[in-house]
Design a protein around this motif. Structure first.
Motif, PDB file in Angstrom:
ATOM      1  N   THR A 284     -63.945  90.016  42.154  1.00 61.10           N
ATOM      2  CA  THR A 284     -62.891  90.422  41.279  1.00 61.10           C
ATOM      3  C   THR A 284     -63.258  91.399  39.899  1.00 61.10           C
ATOM      4  O   THR A 284     -62.876  92.277  39.848  1.00 61.10           O
ATOM      5  CB  THR A 284     -62.022  89.405  40.673  1.00 61.10           C
ATOM      6  OG1 THR A 284     -61.372  88.506  41.722  1.00 61.10           O
ATOM      7  CG2 THR A 284     -60.876  89.605  39.902  1.00 61.10           C
ATOM      8  N   HIS A 285     -64.394  90.740  39.508  1.00 62.58           N
ATOM      9  CA  HIS A 285     -64.645  91.548  38.259  1.00 62.58           C
ATOM     10  C   HIS A 285     -65.888  92.519  38.473  1.00 62.58           C
ATOM     11  O   HIS A 285     -66.202  93.571  37.434  1.00 62.58           O
ATOM     12  CB  HIS A 285     -65.027  90.297  37.240  1.00 62.58           C
ATOM     13  CG  HIS A 285     -64.144  89.518  36.607  1.00 62.58           C
ATOM     14  ND1 HIS A 285     -63.404  89.831  35.583  1.00 62.58           N
ATOM     15  CD2 HIS A 285     -63.771  88.388  37.154  1.00 62.58           C
ATOM     16  CE1 HIS A 285     -62.325  88.807  35.492  1.00 62.58           C
ATOM     17  NE2 HIS A 285     -62.741  87.933  36.390  1.00 62.58           N
ATOM     18  N   LEU A 286     -66.641  92.568  39.482  1.00 61.17           N
ATOM     19  CA  LEU A 286     -67.735  93.316  39.796  1.00 61.17           C
ATOM     20  C   LEU A 286     -67.777  94.044  41.057  1.00 61.17           C
ATOM     21  O   LEU A 286     -68.447  95.054  41.098  1.00 61.17           O
ATOM     22  CB  LEU A 286     -69.093  92.415  39.653  1.00 61.17           C
ATOM     23  CG  LEU A 286     -69.533  91.671  38.580  1.00 61.17           C
ATOM     24  CD1 LEU A 286     -70.527  91.045  38.729  1.00 61.17           C
ATOM     25  CD2 LEU A 286     -69.462  92.534  37.212  1.00 61.17           C
ATOM     26  N   GLY A 287     -66.888  93.539  41.829  1.00 63.64           N
ATOM     27  CA  GLY A 287     -66.437  94.437  43.243  1.00 63.64           C
ATOM     28  C   GLY A 287     -67.079  93.690  44.397  1.00 63.64           C
ATOM     29  O   GLY A 287     -67.779  92.714  44.209  1.00 63.64           O
ATOM     30  N   THR A 288     -66.681  94.327  45.572  1.00 58.85           N
ATOM     31  CA  THR A 288     -67.032  93.489  46.736  1.00 58.85           C
ATOM     32  C   THR A 288     -68.523  93.610  47.048  1.00 58.85           C
ATOM     33  O   THR A 288     -69.261  92.863  47.813  1.00 58.85           O
ATOM     34  CB  THR A 288     -66.343  94.098  47.979  1.00 58.85           C
ATOM     35  OG1 THR A 288     -66.251  95.626  47.895  1.00 58.85           O
ATOM     36  CG2 THR A 288     -64.673  93.596  47.753  1.00 58.85           C
ATOM     37  N   GLY A 289     -68.950  94.792  46.766  1.00 54.82           N
ATOM     38  CA  GLY A 289     -70.462  94.798  46.678  1.00 54.82           C
ATOM     39  C   GLY A 289     -71.350  93.638  46.102  1.00 54.82           C
ATOM     40  O   GLY A 289     -72.192  93.263  46.837  1.00 54.82           O
ATOM     41  N   ALA A 290     -71.094  93.475  44.752  1.00 54.28           N
ATOM     42  CA  ALA A 290     -71.788  92.494  44.324  1.00 54.28           C
ATOM     43  C   ALA A 290     -71.457  91.209  44.861  1.00 54.28           C
ATOM     44  O   ALA A 290     -72.639  90.356  44.898  1.00 54.28           O
ATOM     45  CB  ALA A 290     -71.367  92.507  42.852  1.00 54.28           C
ATOM     46  N   ALA A 291     -70.259  91.064  45.269  1.00 56.99           N
ATOM     47  CA  ALA A 291     -69.992  89.622  45.911  1.00 56.99           C
ATOM     48  C   ALA A 291     -70.695  89.608  47.124  1.00 56.99           C
ATOM     49  O   ALA A 291     -71.125  88.249  47.606  1.00 56.99           O
ATOM     50  CB  ALA A 291     -68.382  89.531  46.189  1.00 56.99           C
ATOM     51  N   LEU A 292     -70.794  90.458  47.990  1.00 58.57           N
ATOM     52  CA  LEU A 292     -71.756  90.541  49.393  1.00 58.57           C
ATOM     53  C   LEU A 292     -72.905  90.208  48.856  1.00 58.57           C
ATOM     54  O   LEU A 292     -73.628  89.429  49.870  1.00 58.57           O
ATOM     55  CB  LEU A 292     -71.508  91.798  49.956  1.00 58.57           C
ATOM     56  CG  LEU A 292     -72.083  91.798  51.365  1.00 58.57           C
ATOM     57  CD1 LEU A 292     -71.521  91.089  52.210  1.00 58.57           C
ATOM     58  CD2 LEU A 292     -72.166  93.697  52.132  1.00 58.57           C
ATOM     59  N   PHE A 293     -73.741  91.033  48.214  1.00 56.54           N
ATOM     60  CA  PHE A 293     -75.153  90.657  47.819  1.00 56.54           C
ATOM     61  C   PHE A 293     -75.230  89.238  47.362  1.00 56.54           C
ATOM     62  O   PHE A 293     -76.310  88.338  47.806  1.00 56.54           O
ATOM     63  CB  PHE A 293     -75.643  91.336  46.521  1.00 56.54           C
ATOM     64  CG  PHE A 293     -75.859  92.902  46.917  1.00 56.54           C
ATOM     65  CD1 PHE A 293     -77.042  93.000  47.994  1.00 56.54           C
ATOM     66  CD2 PHE A 293     -75.504  93.933  46.417  1.00 56.54           C
ATOM     67  CE1 PHE A 293     -77.388  94.345  48.462  1.00 56.54           C
ATOM     68  CE2 PHE A 293     -75.771  95.350  46.940  1.00 56.54           C
ATOM     69  CZ  PHE A 293     -76.835  95.452  47.615  1.00 56.54           C
ATOM     70  N   PHE A 294     -74.234  88.680  46.710  1.00 55.73           N
ATOM     71  CA  PHE A 294     -74.245  86.998  46.202  1.00 55.73           C
ATOM     72  C   PHE A 294     -74.129  86.303  47.443  1.00 55.73           C
ATOM     73  O   PHE A 294     -74.996  85.318  47.378  1.00 55.73           O
ATOM     74  CB  PHE A 294     -73.149  86.792  45.352  1.00 55.73           C
ATOM     75  CG  PHE A 294     -72.845  85.553  44.596  1.00 55.73           C
ATOM     76  CD1 PHE A 294     -73.559  85.203  43.547  1.00 55.73           C
ATOM     77  CD2 PHE A 294     -72.287  84.558  45.457  1.00 55.73           C
ATOM     78  CE1 PHE A 294     -73.382  83.737  43.194  1.00 55.73           C
ATOM     79  CE2 PHE A 294     -71.993  83.438  45.325  1.00 55.73           C
ATOM     80  CZ  PHE A 294     -72.710  82.741  43.902  1.00 55.73           C
ATOM     81  N   ALA A 295     -73.397  86.610  48.345  1.00 55.48           N
ATOM     82  CA  ALA A 295     -73.332  85.617  49.507  1.00 55.48           C
ATOM     83  C   ALA A 295     -74.585  85.710  50.144  1.00 55.48           C
ATOM     84  O   ALA A 295     -74.917  84.446  50.908  1.00 55.48           O
ATOM     85  CB  ALA A 295     -72.151  85.915  50.142  1.00 55.48           C
ATOM     86  N   ILE A 296     -75.106  86.997  50.577  1.00 51.38           N
ATOM     87  CA  ILE A 296     -76.164  87.153  51.394  1.00 51.38           C
ATOM     88  C   ILE A 296     -77.286  86.508  50.667  1.00 51.38           C
ATOM     89  O   ILE A 296     -78.199  85.681  51.236  1.00 51.38           O
ATOM     90  CB  ILE A 296     -76.492  88.467  51.585  1.00 51.38           C
ATOM     91  CG1 ILE A 296     -75.570  89.121  52.654  1.00 51.38           C
ATOM     92  CG2 ILE A 296     -78.043  88.743  51.975  1.00 51.38           C
ATOM     93  CD1 ILE A 296     -75.634  90.607  52.655  1.00 51.38           C
ATOM     94  N   GLY A 297     -77.490  86.458  49.454  1.00 50.51           N
ATOM     95  CA  GLY A 297     -78.584  85.813  48.735  1.00 50.51           C
ATOM     96  C   GLY A 297     -78.546  84.373  48.821  1.00 50.51           C
ATOM     97  O   GLY A 297     -79.463  83.518  49.067  1.00 50.51           O
ATOM     98  N   LEU A 298     -77.218  83.806  48.791  1.00 51.55           N
ATOM     99  CA  LEU A 298     -77.127  82.408  48.856  1.00 51.55           C
ATOM    100  C   LEU A 298     -77.329  81.950  50.276  1.00 51.55           C
ATOM    101  O   LEU A 298     -77.953  80.712  50.303  1.00 51.55           O
ATOM    102  CB  LEU A 298     -75.438  81.964  48.564  1.00 51.55           C
ATOM    103  CG  LEU A 298     -74.994  80.439  48.588  1.00 51.55           C
ATOM    104  CD1 LEU A 298     -76.068  79.680  47.872  1.00 51.55           C
ATOM    105  CD2 LEU A 298     -73.580  80.333  48.319  1.00 51.55           C
ATOM    106  N   LEU A 299     -77.121  82.618  51.449  1.00 55.03           N
ATOM    107  CA  LEU A 299     -77.349  82.199  52.709  1.00 55.03           C
ATOM    108  C   LEU A 299     -79.027  82.173  52.934  1.00 55.03           C
ATOM    109  O   LEU A 299     -79.629  81.201  53.491  1.00 55.03           O
ATOM    110  CB  LEU A 299     -76.621  83.307  53.551  1.00 55.03           C
ATOM    111  CG  LEU A 299     -76.940  82.902  55.203  1.00 55.03           C
ATOM    112  CD1 LEU A 299     -76.472  81.720  55.602  1.00 55.03           C
ATOM    113  CD2 LEU A 299     -76.253  84.125  55.973  1.00 55.03           C
ATOM    114  N   ALA A 300     -79.437  83.196  52.555  1.00 48.86           N
ATOM    115  CA  ALA A 300     -81.105  83.166  52.449  1.00 48.86           C
ATOM    116  C   ALA A 300     -81.645  82.262  51.772  1.00 48.86           C
ATOM    117  O   ALA A 300     -82.533  81.599  52.424  1.00 48.86           O
ATOM    118  CB  ALA A 300     -81.485  84.558  52.132  1.00 48.86           C
ATOM    119  N   SER A 301     -81.263  81.743  50.800  1.00 47.08           N
ATOM    120  CA  SER A 301     -81.615  80.741  49.949  1.00 47.08           C
ATOM    121  C   SER A 301     -81.378  79.326  50.693  1.00 47.08           C
ATOM    122  O   SER A 301     -82.471  78.402  50.897  1.00 47.08           O
ATOM    123  CB  SER A 301     -80.835  80.544  48.579  1.00 47.08           C
ATOM    124  OG  SER A 301     -81.127  79.424  47.991  1.00 47.08           O
TER     125      SER A 301
END
Length: 414
Positions: A284-301
């Motif tokens: 919502t606040h940073l955009g779908t691109g930032a949210a996608l990076f966040f989710a991918i990072g969480l999955l890799a983690s």
């Protein structure tokens, strides 16, 4: 599992390898410092209290550098893992009790990692959490099979690749929402703001200085270097220092980036106390691109850390009890608590934070023996800890114990 890994590292050749070939074990151990438990603890701290607890991450990362170096040094000098050295010094009852608490830590670790990976799969592909937990467990078996069949170096390469994805996934958010430099500097001053911040600080500490990473690193260093000839030990230890500092600078950057992102973009935003809510707020606040990076990072983690955690559990059991459990059996057993939590609907983020508190109580059981053993001239010879190192390590252990006692007091009296 470790027997095959050791065959990948010919005896008495480590000291003559090029420097880059000596690096790697610390980057595998560093995965433990950027697992989903870190994500939950750091986001909770930043979203709830801004930059207040930034100092906890800085102190914890400095402690981690010292602790992980001592773990690797023990292996280089003795050619044994920390659990193996402890096995020779503990009676049967003490050895079983020590193994029991170490296994509890391993289960708490796996709980955080599997849940985090399941949440990431849900965010990315809308997969139900329980099915996501099963998928994370299956993938971790595949990653561990690389170590079992192809040796430790292939395993290191895969884990380091996932670490790169984690870095990109979580550090990128700060480019969307740069932190307030002045407030960040204030956050470097040690202080708390009530019992809840002590609980969060303990979870951050448990997520940063992780007991299973201490046991694991000694095994990774031994398997990577093989038997190191006495005349080559100083060179290998020098390379180990570089390895540890580089790996934990990367891990520290990721952890600090998480807290800074939450403090700058998510503070006061409703729902950010959960991973799903934080992801939605980022979108919502940073955009779908930032949210996608966040989710991918969480999955890799989640994928990387659960593989490393399962490896650590095997190292603990084999070292302390001389018992080797088949990989699939161990993976299924340690997966059960996480799947139960996901199946009965336990709040994933709260489970992650509580699991990190459990880990923080396991830290002294790993650190106290490690400091004592690496300070022993009988065991370590000329490579025993110097007085300054021993004092610094003792202060770190005392700080952990004091924080946990304060946590108990505030939790039950506050």
């Amino acid at each position: 599992m470790t027997t095959d890994a050791r065959a990948d590292a010919p005896a008495r050749t480590a000291g003559r390898r090029p420097l880059l070939r000596l690096l790697g074990p610390a980057f595998v151990a560093a995965i433990a410092y950027v697992d989903p438990g870190n994500v939950a603890a750091n986001l909770t701290a930043g979203a709830g209290y801004g930059y207040l607890l930034l100092w906890v991450l800085v102190v914890a990362n400095a402690m981690a550098v010292l602790v992980q170096y001592l773990s690797a040094k023990l292996a280089v000098i003795t050619d044994r893992t920390l659990p193996e050295v402890l096995r020779d010094r503990l009676g049967q009852k003490s050895r079983l009790a020590f193994w029991a608490q170490a296994e509890l830590v391993a289960v708490a670790t796996d709980l955080a990692e599997v849940i985090g990976g399941a949440v990431a799969l849900h965010l990315l592909f809308h997969i139900p959490l329980l099915l996501g937990g099963v998928i994370v467990g299956v993938v971790s078996v595949a990653v561990l099979a690389l170590q079992h069949r192809n040796g430790v170096r292939r395993f290191e390469a895969v884990i380091m690749g996932l670490l790169l994805v984690i870095v990109i996934g979580f550090v990128s958010g700060n480019f969307y929402s740069p932190p307030d430099a002045g407030e960040a500097v204030k956050g470097l001053v040690p202080r708390f703001a009530g019992s809840e911040t002590v609980l969060i600080a303990a979870s951050m500490l448990g997520a940063t200085v992780m007991p299973h990473a201490v046991y694991l690193h000694s095994a990774m260093a031994r398997d990577h270097h093989g038997t190191v000839a006495p005349e080559q030990r100083r060179r290998v230890l020098g390379a180990t220092r570089i390895d540890v500092v580089a790996a934990l600078v990367v891990a520290g950057l990721v952890n600090i980036s998480m807290l800074l992102l939450a403090a700058s973009a998510l503070r006061g935003v409703p729902g950010t106390e959960t991973l799903e809510g934080a992801h939605a707020a980022v979108a919502t606040h940073l955009g779908t691109g930032a949210a996608l990076f966040f989710a991918i990072g969480l999955l890799a983690s989640g994928l990387a850390s659960t593989s490393v955690g399962a490896y650590a559990g095997a190292v603990i059991m084999q070292g302390l009890l001389r018992i080797e459990v088949p990989l699939l059996v161990r993976r299924v057993v340690t997966l059960i608590p996480a799947l139960v939590c996901l199946g009965i609907g336990v709040d994933p983020t709260r489970a992650l934070v509580v699991s990190q508190v459990v880990l923080s109580f396991g830290i002294p059981f790993a650190l106290i023996p490690l400091v004592r053993l690496t300070s022993s001239r009988e065991l370590m010879g000329e490579h025993a800890n110097r007085r300054a190192t021993q004092v610094a390590a003792t202060v770190a252990v005392v700080a952990v114990v004091v924080l946990n006692v304060a946590l108990l007091w505030l939790t039950f009296t506050g």
